[in-house]
Design a protein around this motif. Structure first.
Motif, PDB file in Angstrom:
ATOM      1  N   LEU A 181       6.252  -4.788   3.690  1.00 26.84           N
ATOM      2  CA  LEU A 181       6.404  -6.209   3.393  1.00 26.84           C
ATOM      3  C   LEU A 181       5.301  -7.003   4.072  1.00 26.84           C
ATOM      4  O   LEU A 181       4.963  -6.745   5.238  1.00 26.84           O
ATOM      5  CB  LEU A 181       7.761  -6.735   3.878  1.00 26.84           C
ATOM      6  CG  LEU A 181       9.000  -6.417   3.047  1.00 26.84           C
ATOM      7  CD1 LEU A 181       9.393  -4.958   3.199  1.00 26.84           C
ATOM      8  CD2 LEU A 181      10.166  -7.309   3.449  1.00 26.84           C
ATOM      9  N   SER A 182       4.753  -7.976   3.346  1.00 25.15           N
ATOM     10  CA  SER A 182       3.704  -8.835   3.881  1.00 25.15           C
ATOM     11  C   SER A 182       3.598 -10.062   2.994  1.00 25.15           C
ATOM     12  O   SER A 182       3.920 -10.011   1.805  1.00 25.15           O
ATOM     13  CB  SER A 182       2.357  -8.104   3.889  1.00 25.15           C
ATOM     14  OG  SER A 182       1.292  -8.986   4.206  1.00 25.15           O
ATOM     15  N   PRO A 183       3.131 -11.193   3.533  1.00 21.80           N
ATOM     16  CA  PRO A 183       2.826 -12.328   2.670  1.00 21.80           C
ATOM     17  C   PRO A 183       1.770 -11.986   1.620  1.00 21.80           C
ATOM     18  O   PRO A 183       1.706 -12.627   0.565  1.00 21.80           O
ATOM     19  CB  PRO A 183       2.311 -13.390   3.649  1.00 21.80           C
ATOM     20  CG  PRO A 183       2.926 -13.033   4.951  1.00 21.80           C
ATOM     21  CD  PRO A 183       2.981 -11.526   4.962  1.00 21.80           C
ATOM     22  N   SER A 184       0.941 -10.987   1.896  1.00 24.14           N
ATOM     23  CA  SER A 184      -0.073 -10.517   0.954  1.00 24.14           C
ATOM     24  C   SER A 184       0.395  -9.244   0.270  1.00 24.14           C
ATOM     25  O   SER A 184       0.617  -8.223   0.930  1.00 24.14           O
ATOM     26  CB  SER A 184      -1.392 -10.237   1.690  1.00 24.14           C
ATOM     27  OG  SER A 184      -2.259  -9.439   0.910  1.00 24.14           O
ATOM     28  N   ALA A 185       0.528  -9.280  -1.052  1.00 23.08           N
ATOM     29  CA  ALA A 185       0.941  -8.070  -1.769  1.00 23.08           C
ATOM     30  C   ALA A 185      -0.152  -7.015  -1.738  1.00 23.08           C
ATOM     31  O   ALA A 185       0.133  -5.817  -1.747  1.00 23.08           O
ATOM     32  CB  ALA A 185       1.302  -8.408  -3.211  1.00 23.08           C
ATOM     33  N   ALA A 186      -1.421  -7.431  -1.700  1.00 19.18           N
ATOM     34  CA  ALA A 186      -2.513  -6.462  -1.577  1.00 19.18           C
ATOM     35  C   ALA A 186      -2.387  -5.692  -0.276  1.00 19.18           C
ATOM     36  O   ALA A 186      -2.530  -4.464  -0.243  1.00 19.18           O
ATOM     37  CB  ALA A 186      -3.860  -7.171  -1.657  1.00 19.18           C
ATOM     38  N   LEU A 187      -2.097  -6.404   0.822  1.00 19.57           N
ATOM     39  CA  LEU A 187      -1.939  -5.731   2.110  1.00 19.57           C
ATOM     40  C   LEU A 187      -0.693  -4.865   2.121  1.00 19.57           C
ATOM     41  O   LEU A 187      -0.717  -3.737   2.644  1.00 19.57           O
ATOM     42  CB  LEU A 187      -1.875  -6.757   3.242  1.00 19.57           C
ATOM     43  CG  LEU A 187      -1.642  -6.162   4.636  1.00 19.57           C
ATOM     44  CD1 LEU A 187      -2.723  -5.152   4.994  1.00 19.57           C
ATOM     45  CD2 LEU A 187      -1.555  -7.260   5.682  1.00 19.57           C
ATOM     46  N   ALA A 188       0.404  -5.344   1.572  1.00 24.44           N
ATOM     47  CA  ALA A 188       1.626  -4.534   1.526  1.00 24.44           C
ATOM     48  C   ALA A 188       1.376  -3.233   0.770  1.00 24.44           C
ATOM     49  O   ALA A 188       1.844  -2.164   1.174  1.00 24.44           O
ATOM     50  CB  ALA A 188       2.755  -5.332   0.883  1.00 24.44           C
ATOM     51  N   ASP A 189       0.622  -3.311  -0.316  1.00 17.13           N
ATOM     52  CA  ASP A 189       0.313  -2.130  -1.120  1.00 17.13           C
ATOM     53  C   ASP A 189      -0.543  -1.143  -0.330  1.00 17.13           C
ATOM     54  O   ASP A 189      -0.231   0.057  -0.233  1.00 17.13           O
ATOM     55  CB  ASP A 189      -0.408  -2.574  -2.388  1.00 17.13           C
ATOM     56  CG  ASP A 189      -0.474  -1.508  -3.456  1.00 17.13           C
ATOM     57  OD1 ASP A 189       0.103  -0.419  -3.269  1.00 17.13           O
ATOM     58  OD2 ASP A 189      -1.107  -1.760  -4.511  1.00 17.13           O
ATOM     59  N   ALA A 190      -1.612  -1.645   0.273  1.00 20.80           N
ATOM     60  CA  ALA A 190      -2.499  -0.778   1.051  1.00 20.80           C
ATOM     61  C   ALA A 190      -1.775  -0.186   2.250  1.00 20.80           C
ATOM     62  O   ALA A 190      -1.938   1.000   2.577  1.00 20.80           O
ATOM     63  CB  ALA A 190      -3.729  -1.570   1.505  1.00 20.80           C
ATOM     64  N   ALA A 191      -0.956  -0.990   2.920  1.00 23.02           N
ATOM     65  CA  ALA A 191      -0.237  -0.515   4.102  1.00 23.02           C
ATOM     66  C   ALA A 191       0.792   0.539   3.739  1.00 23.02           C
ATOM     67  O   ALA A 191       0.976   1.520   4.481  1.00 23.02           O
ATOM     68  CB  ALA A 191       0.438  -1.692   4.804  1.00 23.02           C
ATOM     69  N   ALA A 192       1.483   0.366   2.621  1.00 21.57           N
ATOM     70  CA  ALA A 192       2.454   1.370   2.196  1.00 21.57           C
ATOM     71  C   ALA A 192       1.774   2.718   1.983  1.00 21.57           C
ATOM     72  O   ALA A 192       2.309   3.767   2.372  1.00 21.57           O
ATOM     73  CB  ALA A 192       3.153   0.918   0.914  1.00 21.57           C
ATOM     74  N   THR A 193       0.577   2.694   1.394  1.00 20.97           N
ATOM     75  CA  THR A 193      -0.177   3.933   1.215  1.00 20.97           C
ATOM     76  C   THR A 193      -0.569   4.536   2.558  1.00 20.97           C
ATOM     77  O   THR A 193      -0.394   5.741   2.796  1.00 20.97           O
ATOM     78  CB  THR A 193      -1.438   3.669   0.377  1.00 20.97           C
ATOM     79  OG1 THR A 193      -1.060   3.219  -0.927  1.00 20.97           O
ATOM     80  CG2 THR A 193      -2.292   4.928   0.246  1.00 20.97           C
ATOM     81  N   ALA A 194      -1.110   3.701   3.455  1.00 13.74           N
ATOM     82  CA  ALA A 194      -1.565   4.193   4.755  1.00 13.74           C
ATOM     83  C   ALA A 194      -0.422   4.800   5.557  1.00 13.74           C
ATOM     84  O   ALA A 194      -0.556   5.883   6.146  1.00 13.74           O
ATOM     85  CB  ALA A 194      -2.216   3.053   5.536  1.00 13.74           C
ATOM     86  N   ILE A 195       0.717   4.122   5.580  1.00 12.02           N
ATOM     87  CA  ILE A 195       1.866   4.615   6.330  1.00 12.02           C
ATOM     88  C   ILE A 195       2.441   5.865   5.672  1.00 12.02           C
ATOM     89  O   ILE A 195       2.813   6.839   6.336  1.00 12.02           O
ATOM     90  CB  ILE A 195       2.926   3.520   6.454  1.00 12.02           C
ATOM     91  CG1 ILE A 195       2.357   2.319   7.221  1.00 12.02           C
ATOM     92  CG2 ILE A 195       4.188   4.035   7.150  1.00 12.02           C
ATOM     93  CD1 ILE A 195       3.162   1.051   7.046  1.00 12.02           C
TER      94      ILE A 195
END
Length: 240
Positions: A181-195
């Motif tokens: 979850l993030s205010p930025s969907a781009a960051l949420a998407d990238a972070a979900a992949t990284a994690i």
């Protein structure tokens, strides 16, 4: 190959009109107070065109599995993807679904105060009421049993999912679901992949949760592997 979006009915939006919009590889389900299919299609094409042109002239942006620097004159969506990738430590295309969902959603706010855009399991939402988003985690016993409760004050927000066992997206892990979850969907998407890349077994959940806390801009994460679950941040799970 097209894969049916069997999880789409798990977003609880009985008070909104839901419709699908497809333009080549982009397949969105959108919910709003009224049907905005034509407006959404125009938004997709407006957003995709500069992204595709940039990829044509910068093929590394498409193929890189690590962050890429981009020019100051790059299209907005490209810069947002590059920044999300930098923060999460992954390639920029790991942010593409979330970035497109958010960009389309923001365009539609000109027509509607409330919009939910789902793009391959990655969601951008602006809501005036509490929403439940069901968790789809493949064969995990949590699938269909729990949901994320998203309060209006948490939106606009990106709620993005990566899985090493479900779907066609690239993942080097084995998590049934990582929801960021993030205010930025781009960051949420990238972070979900990284994690998700960090989780290959249940014992990886705790260190992955700890690592998630170092991603600047992330507000919460849920990690599911089999019958185990890990949580951090502003996350509220409820039973269905």
């Amino acid at each position: 190959m097209y894969q049916p979006r069997i999880y789409r009915h798990w977003i609880k939006v009985s008070d909104l009109v839901s419709f699908s919009v497809v333009d080549r590889e982009t397949d969105l389900q959108i919910s709003a107070p009224q049907n905005l299919e034509n407006e959404a299609l125009r938004a997709i094409r407006t957003i995709r065109a500069p992204l595709e042109d940039y990829i044509t002239s910068h093929p590394l942006f498409l193929s890189s599995l690590v962050p890429c620097s981009v020019e100051t004159y790059a299209p907005t969506v490209v810069k947002e993807m590059a920044e999300a990738a930098r923060l999460a430590g992954v390639g920029p295309m790991a942010a593409v679904a979330g970035a497109i969902a958010e960009a389309v959603g923001k365009e539609l706010l000109a027509c509607s105060p409330e919009v939910i855009v789902e793009n391959g399991g990655d969601i951008w939402v602006r809501s005036s009421k509490t929403r439940l988003i069901g968790v789809y985690a493949g064969d995990s016993p949590f699938t269909g049993k729990i949901a994320l409760e998203i309060a209006p004050e948490q939106t606009p927000a990106g709620i993005c999912t990566s899985s090493g066992t479900v779907g066609h997206s690239l993942s080097f892990g084995g998590a049934d679901a990582v929801i960021a979850l993030s205010p930025s969907a781009a960051l949420a998407d990238a972070a979900a992949t990284a994690i998700g890349n960090l989780v290959k077994a249940t014992e990886d959940i705790a260190p992955a949760v700890e690592q998630a806390q170092y991603i600047k801009g992330l507000t919460g994460v849920t990690i599911i592997k089999g019958d185990r679950i890990g949580l951090w941040g502003n996350v509220k799970l409820v039973s269905l």
